[in-house]
Design a protein around this motif. Structure first.
Motif, PDB file in Angstrom:
ATOM      1  N   LEU A 120       0.823  -1.205   0.000  1.00  0.00           N
ATOM      2  CA  LEU A 120       0.000   0.000   0.000  1.00  0.00           C
ATOM      3  C   LEU A 120       0.859   1.258   0.000  1.00  0.00           C
ATOM      4  O   LEU A 120       0.642   2.181  -0.798  1.00  0.00           O
ATOM      5  CB  LEU A 120      -0.920   0.003   1.221  1.00  0.00           C
ATOM      6  CG  LEU A 120      -1.916  -1.152   1.342  1.00  0.00           C
ATOM      7  CD1 LEU A 120      -2.684  -1.046   2.657  1.00  0.00           C
ATOM      8  CD2 LEU A 120      -2.871  -1.166   0.165  1.00  0.00           C
ATOM      9  N   ALA A 121       1.845   1.317   0.895  1.00  0.00           N
ATOM     10  CA  ALA A 121       2.680   2.513   1.021  1.00  0.00           C
ATOM     11  C   ALA A 121       3.480   2.775  -0.249  1.00  0.00           C
ATOM     12  O   ALA A 121       3.606   3.927  -0.701  1.00  0.00           O
ATOM     13  CB  ALA A 121       3.617   2.369   2.216  1.00  0.00           C
ATOM     14  N   ASN A 122       4.008   1.730  -0.846  1.00  0.00           N
ATOM     15  CA  ASN A 122       4.824   1.913  -2.040  1.00  0.00           C
ATOM     16  C   ASN A 122       3.983   2.161  -3.280  1.00  0.00           C
ATOM     17  O   ASN A 122       4.455   2.787  -4.233  1.00  0.00           O
ATOM     18  CB  ASN A 122       5.758   0.727  -2.217  1.00  0.00           C
ATOM     19  CG  ASN A 122       6.952   0.809  -1.281  1.00  0.00           C
ATOM     20  OD1 ASN A 122       7.935   1.477  -1.560  1.00  0.00           O
ATOM     21  ND2 ASN A 122       6.841   0.139  -0.136  1.00  0.00           N
ATOM     22  N   THR A 123       2.744   1.710  -3.282  1.00  0.00           N
ATOM     23  CA  THR A 123       1.825   2.070  -4.359  1.00  0.00           C
ATOM     24  C   THR A 123       1.561   3.573  -4.331  1.00  0.00           C
ATOM     25  O   THR A 123       1.579   4.248  -5.375  1.00  0.00           O
ATOM     26  CB  THR A 123       0.506   1.292  -4.233  1.00  0.00           C
ATOM     27  OG1 THR A 123       0.769  -0.104  -4.375  1.00  0.00           O
ATOM     28  CG2 THR A 123      -0.487   1.727  -5.303  1.00  0.00           C
ATOM     29  N   VAL A 124       1.339   4.109  -3.133  1.00  0.00           N
ATOM     30  CA  VAL A 124       1.137   5.549  -2.991  1.00  0.00           C
ATOM     31  C   VAL A 124       2.389   6.312  -3.421  1.00  0.00           C
ATOM     32  O   VAL A 124       2.304   7.308  -4.153  1.00  0.00           O
ATOM     33  CB  VAL A 124       0.758   5.906  -1.542  1.00  0.00           C
ATOM     34  CG1 VAL A 124       0.758   7.421  -1.336  1.00  0.00           C
ATOM     35  CG2 VAL A 124      -0.609   5.332  -1.185  1.00  0.00           C
ATOM     36  N   LEU A 125       3.559   5.858  -2.996  1.00  0.00           N
ATOM     37  CA  LEU A 125       4.803   6.519  -3.390  1.00  0.00           C
ATOM     38  C   LEU A 125       4.985   6.515  -4.903  1.00  0.00           C
ATOM     39  O   LEU A 125       5.364   7.534  -5.504  1.00  0.00           O
ATOM     40  CB  LEU A 125       5.993   5.829  -2.731  1.00  0.00           C
ATOM     41  CG  LEU A 125       6.300   6.216  -1.286  1.00  0.00           C
ATOM     42  CD1 LEU A 125       7.306   5.258  -0.674  1.00  0.00           C
ATOM     43  CD2 LEU A 125       6.824   7.647  -1.224  1.00  0.00           C
ATOM     44  N   ALA A 126       4.720   5.375  -5.518  1.00  0.00           N
ATOM     45  CA  ALA A 126       4.859   5.285  -6.973  1.00  0.00           C
ATOM     46  C   ALA A 126       3.910   6.245  -7.667  1.00  0.00           C
ATOM     47  O   ALA A 126       4.277   6.907  -8.656  1.00  0.00           O
ATOM     48  CB  ALA A 126       4.606   3.850  -7.429  1.00  0.00           C
ATOM     49  N   GLU A 127       2.685   6.345  -7.169  1.00  0.00           N
ATOM     50  CA  GLU A 127       1.712   7.270  -7.753  1.00  0.00           C
ATOM     51  C   GLU A 127       2.194   8.721  -7.634  1.00  0.00           C
ATOM     52  O   GLU A 127       2.113   9.499  -8.590  1.00  0.00           O
ATOM     53  CB  GLU A 127       0.362   7.116  -7.050  1.00  0.00           C
ATOM     54  CG  GLU A 127      -0.335   5.782  -7.301  1.00  0.00           C
ATOM     55  CD  GLU A 127      -1.520   5.565  -6.381  1.00  0.00           C
ATOM     56  OE1 GLU A 127      -2.214   4.547  -6.574  1.00  0.00           O
ATOM     57  OE2 GLU A 127      -1.757   6.391  -5.478  1.00  0.00           O
ATOM     58  N   ILE A 128       2.713   9.054  -6.460  1.00  0.00           N
ATOM     59  CA  ILE A 128       3.130  10.430  -6.205  1.00  0.00           C
ATOM     60  C   ILE A 128       4.327  10.813  -7.077  1.00  0.00           C
ATOM     61  O   ILE A 128       4.343  11.884  -7.697  1.00  0.00           O
ATOM     62  CB  ILE A 128       3.476  10.611  -4.712  1.00  0.00           C
ATOM     63  CG1 ILE A 128       2.195  10.607  -3.873  1.00  0.00           C
ATOM     64  CG2 ILE A 128       4.256  11.902  -4.481  1.00  0.00           C
ATOM     65  CD1 ILE A 128       2.434  10.598  -2.381  1.00  0.00           C
TER      66      ILE A 128
END
Length: 221
Positions: free
Chosen positions: A19-27
């Protein structure tokens, strides 16, 4: 003989790294540098918040606005509120060794740890024994957080079993003098991850909490 359990958090208690790295990738993608979740794992996994922000700035080639940190944290925590789950088997494992002193030693911030534990209804399992690397001088791979956790619970590092999922965490725990079990149970774990944990110095590898239970039972015997 081992006398205490120290849990990393992300990827060990909470299945949060996907979840956290999905958000980072999106950002980072939104900032102009196309980034996959796999890219995010390589760049940010196991790092403190301040280190993640510095790495993002290096990646995008510019300073981020002062509001960026709060916006990123809010977006990540919102994703956690909606989707976060514990690692399979962790509750049963804790119950099995409920007589053994335990704590969390994590690179995540205190606020993030508190929210995640609340979302998973696990706050009472670690009440008063949740330690963040934001409260020590150096993050993983330095041993500071594990030395701090060990001192806080009053058990020397060489009597502590650390359960970790990241190479930097394994390196840090080994440097502190702890026995390290590398856990390969989280959603972000890939086929070659065990080799990285072994190279970092993990004494044992476990595919899940059932295997971790067998290892820990022998170490505590």
């Amino acid at each position: 003989m081992a006398k205490a359990l120290i849990f990393d958090f992300d990827g060990v208690v909470a299945d949060s790294e996907v979840l956290a790295n999905t958000v980072l990738a999106e950002i980072v993608t939104e900032l102009g540098v196309p980034t996959t979740v796999e890219d995010s794992y390589r760049a940010y996994l196991g790092k403190r918040f301040s280190e993640i922000l510095a790495e993002i700035e290096r990646t995008v080639g510019r300073k981020l606005p002062l509001s960026f940190g709060d916006q990123y944290q809010a977006r990540t925590l919102d994703r956690f509120r909606r989707s976060l789950l514990p690692i399979a088997g962790v509750r049963k494992f804790i119950s099995r060794f409920d007589h053994v002193p335990r704590c969390i030693a994590s690179s995540s911030s205190p606020d993030r740890l508190a929210l995640c534990l609340d979302v998973m209804n696990m706050t009472s399992l670690f009440h008063g024994r949740v330690f963040s690397a934001s409260n020590v001088e150096r993050g993983k791979p330095y041993p500071d957080i594990f030395l701090h956790a060990s001192a806080s619970i009053g058990i020397p590092p060489n009597a502590c079993i650390v359960i970790e999922d990241s190479p930097s965490g394994v390196t840090a725990a080994r440097a502190a003098g702890c026995t390290v079990v590398g856990l390969l149970a989280a959603g972000h774990i890939r086929e070659d991850h065990g080799a990285y944990l072994k190279k970092a110095g993990a004494h044992y590898l476990a595919l899940d909490y059932l295997e971790t239970e067998r290892i820990v039972a022998q170490l505590l015997d």
